[in-house]
Write an enzyme that holds these catalytic residues in place. Sequence first.
Site, PDB file in Angstrom:
ATOM      1  N   LYS A 140      15.990  -6.405  16.164  1.00  0.00           N
ATOM      2  CA  LYS A 140      14.713  -5.724  16.427  1.00  0.00           C
ATOM      3  C   LYS A 140      14.231  -6.014  17.854  1.00  0.00           C
ATOM      4  CE  LYS A 140      10.091  -5.279  14.478  1.00  0.00           C
ATOM      5  NZ  LYS A 140       9.139  -5.783  13.492  1.00  0.00           N
ATOM      6  N   ARG A 194       8.447   3.449   4.313  1.00  0.00           N
ATOM      7  CA  ARG A 194       9.672   2.655   4.143  1.00  0.00           C
ATOM      8  C   ARG A 194      10.729   3.482   3.410  1.00  0.00           C
ATOM      9  NH1 ARG A 194      10.265  -2.822   4.236  1.00  0.00           N
ATOM     10  NH2 ARG A 194       8.526  -3.975   5.114  1.00  0.00           N
ATOM     11  N   ARG A 221      11.406   0.220  22.321  1.00  0.00           N
ATOM     12  CA  ARG A 221      10.562   0.254  21.121  1.00  0.00           C
ATOM     13  C   ARG A 221       9.609  -0.936  21.112  1.00  0.00           C
ATOM     14  NH1 ARG A 221      10.768  -1.504  15.767  1.00  0.00           N
ATOM     15  NH2 ARG A 221       9.788  -0.047  14.315  1.00  0.00           N
ATOM     16  N   CYS A 263      -6.780   2.473   4.296  1.00  0.00           N
ATOM     17  CA  CYS A 263      -7.687   1.331   4.362  1.00  0.00           C
ATOM     18  C   CYS A 263      -7.893   0.933   5.825  1.00  0.00           C
ATOM     19  CB  CYS A 263      -7.141   0.163   3.548  1.00  0.00           C
ATOM     20  SG  CYS A 263      -5.596  -0.495   4.168  1.00  0.00           S
ATOM     21  N   HIS A 274       0.861  -1.187   0.000  1.00  0.00           N
ATOM     22  CA  HIS A 274       0.000   0.000   0.000  1.00  0.00           C
ATOM     23  C   HIS A 274       0.898   1.238   0.000  1.00  0.00           C
ATOM     24  CE1 HIS A 274      -4.134  -1.729   1.169  1.00  0.00           C
ATOM     25  NE2 HIS A 274      -3.450  -2.609   0.475  1.00  0.00           N
ATOM     26  N   GLU A 285       1.061   4.294   1.200  1.00  0.00           N
ATOM     27  CA  GLU A 285       1.555   5.039   2.366  1.00  0.00           C
ATOM     28  C   GLU A 285       2.610   4.251   3.139  1.00  0.00           C
ATOM     29  OE1 GLU A 285      -1.510   3.848   1.687  1.00  0.00           O
ATOM     30  OE2 GLU A 285      -2.889   4.300   3.325  1.00  0.00           O
ATOM     31  N   LYS A 319      -1.812   0.516  11.175  1.00  0.00           N
ATOM     32  CA  LYS A 319      -0.359   0.762  11.165  1.00  0.00           C
ATOM     33  C   LYS A 319      -0.043   2.225  11.485  1.00  0.00           C
ATOM     34  CE  LYS A 319       1.020  -3.093   8.277  1.00  0.00           C
ATOM     35  NZ  LYS A 319       1.680  -3.575   7.060  1.00  0.00           N
ATOM     36  N   CYS A 364      -3.851  -0.057   6.875  1.00  0.00           N
ATOM     37  CA  CYS A 364      -3.034   1.154   7.032  1.00  0.00           C
ATOM     38  C   CYS A 364      -3.525   2.010   8.198  1.00  0.00           C
ATOM     39  CB  CYS A 364      -3.028   1.946   5.728  1.00  0.00           C
ATOM     40  SG  CYS A 364      -2.195   1.061   4.396  1.00  0.00           S
TER      41      CYS A 364
HETATM   42 ZN   LIG Z   1      -3.870   0.568   3.009  1.00  0.00          ZN
END
Ligand SMILES: [Zn+2]
Length: 396
Positions: free
Chosen positions: A365, A95, A371, A145, A88, A90, A217, A214
């Site tokens: 990570k 990234r 984080r 979305c 997607h 955005e 996220k 999205c």
């Molecule tokens: Zn999306």
Amino acid sequence: MQPEDETGSLADEIQRTVEDAYLKLQPICRPGVRSNNVTEWTVLAGVVAVDQNSNMDKLRLISIATGVKSLPDTELKRSNGKILHDCHAEILAIRGLNRVLLEHANYLKTTGEVATDLLVFDSYSNTFRLKEMWGLALYISALPCGDASMTTLRTEASSDNETQAVVVDESDLIQYVDGTNKTILRGRMNYEKLGIVRTKPGRIDSLLTLSKSCSDKLCIKQVTSILNCMTWSLITGPVYLKYLIIPLENVAEELHLQRSLHKRIENVNMVPMKILKCHNRFLHSKSEKAQEPSAMASVKLFFNLPNLETSEQAILNGLRNGFYTKKEKPLRKNSETIVSRYAQWKFFQKLNPEITAGQSYLEFKRSQHDRKCLIEKTKRYLSPDGWISTHVDNVN
Ligand SMILES: [Zn+2]
């Protein structure tokens, strides 16, 4: 807060900057007309830095991206960080921002210079920071979305398979990814249910993706910052999005964005964005029902560094266009895109051999405790029944 006409013109200026750059992409990156004369549409997104000191009229384009597809979870089994699960626009643009920041950090480290147009190096703490003059804006040509766009589906609800906007009975397990988790819904299933985590929308007959919407996220990024685990370790102070620019059609859309992106997580420590409306609709957004979504995605990064001006890639099925192989086959060499986990981790390893020695991407990570805690806390808040993770996608 600026008067409406000033914020309005800022939003329009950002939209124009992103769309002008889009028009210069190679034609393969843009939607086309299929052999049956059906026209394609896509979503455009871009990250732009806005100078906070100059009446906000100085903009610095960082990344643009197009795309509306995500891949089934099963594709990740052979990925090793190379496949972009979520294409997607955005998410690709964000990234792209992280990749640009990594390149800038590398430039400063290898040249010994003190600053680029985006980053400053602090030799005392041996870290970088985003120049204070910049506030970051994300432009998206359509509502994200998932939760933020559910209400607009009421007017679009149809038999169209692609929208998958159906109301189902509360007891119907078809709406869930996992029947034991009632706080994560599949795509646009039961679209009248608001304030809930959803997987990426897709055709009801396609293989399941576990990539989250999205809206979800962006919520998480308002808590954890827009940095990924690599740039987080290099850059002092979390970097949040300051503006979200969208061509909103009415006040109801803005209210639902506020509800979905802000009110939904107001009890978690989050940094709200200024949601600004731009007035122009994106040239290749969906305008008719008969149009089909473009399978092609793309990303273009604006480094503005000596010897590294820009980088542009067309993306198909999460890989560089032309590099996709059928599911049963291994991936081809150099099939990963510049914004893939694999490419970013390999670059980061070279930049920071002392930090990354002997660690895989996921080990690194997980080692970022603060984080990790922020992400877990936000996920628990968004989905009290637990999180359904995507297939492990590690890079050694
Ligand atoms: Zn999306």
